[in-house]
Design a protein around this motif. Sequence first.
Motif, PDB file in Angstrom:
ATOM      1  N   PRO A  81     -14.521 121.172 -45.661  1.00  0.00           N
ATOM      2  CA  PRO A  81     -15.709 120.180 -45.573  1.00  0.00           C
ATOM      3  C   PRO A  81     -17.005 121.047 -45.686  1.00  0.00           C
ATOM      4  O   PRO A  81     -17.946 120.634 -46.214  1.00  0.00           O
ATOM      5  N   THR A  82     -17.071 122.225 -45.300  1.00  0.00           N
ATOM      6  CA  THR A  82     -18.263 122.943 -45.321  1.00  0.00           C
ATOM      7  C   THR A  82     -18.130 124.716 -45.717  1.00  0.00           C
ATOM      8  O   THR A  82     -16.984 125.072 -45.320  1.00  0.00           O
ATOM      9  N   VAL A  86     -15.159 127.407 -44.369  1.00  0.00           N
ATOM     10  CA  VAL A  86     -14.284 128.234 -45.298  1.00  0.00           C
ATOM     11  C   VAL A  86     -14.664 129.836 -44.894  1.00  0.00           C
ATOM     12  O   VAL A  86     -13.758 130.398 -44.939  1.00  0.00           O
ATOM     13  N   ARG A  87     -15.704 129.958 -44.630  1.00  0.00           N
ATOM     14  CA  ARG A  87     -16.043 131.499 -44.047  1.00  0.00           C
ATOM     15  C   ARG A  87     -15.509 131.849 -42.743  1.00  0.00           C
ATOM     16  O   ARG A  87     -14.789 132.723 -42.653  1.00  0.00           O
ATOM     17  N   LEU A  88     -15.358 130.784 -41.700  1.00  0.00           N
ATOM     18  CA  LEU A  88     -14.642 131.029 -40.470  1.00  0.00           C
ATOM     19  C   LEU A  88     -13.063 131.336 -40.841  1.00  0.00           C
ATOM     20  O   LEU A  88     -12.511 132.028 -40.294  1.00  0.00           O
ATOM     21  N   LEU A  89     -12.514 130.337 -41.508  1.00  0.00           N
ATOM     22  CA  LEU A  89     -11.009 130.470 -42.042  1.00  0.00           C
ATOM     23  C   LEU A  89     -10.754 131.681 -42.724  1.00  0.00           C
ATOM     24  O   LEU A  89      -9.479 132.293 -42.706  1.00  0.00           O
TER      25      LEU A  89
END
Length: 97
Positions: A81-82, A86-89
């Motif tokens: 969703p954000t 995406v960056r965290l995963l």
Amino acid sequence: MQAPTLQRVPAGRGVTLNIRAEPRQRDLIDRAAHALGKNRSDFMLETACKEAEAVLLDRRYFELDEDAFQSFLIRLDEPAPTAELVRLLASKAPWEK
């Protein structure tokens, strides 16, 4: 269904657990217990119970009917969703760096 939780047993009413360890393992456990202000037995029991709960929670079974399962699969395939998520995963875990 709730996860099991550790309940304190009054002193003298518990069961005895015995394990064998190498001296270096015992020393490591003692240092960690001391760092938390605990004795070896309390540290080991609390740590083992936390790990046991984590293992059981990781293997939690859930059941869905066919429609709910298809909806679940669709949501798994949707983009995150954000951009932040995406960056965290995509980032490495701190212990992998």
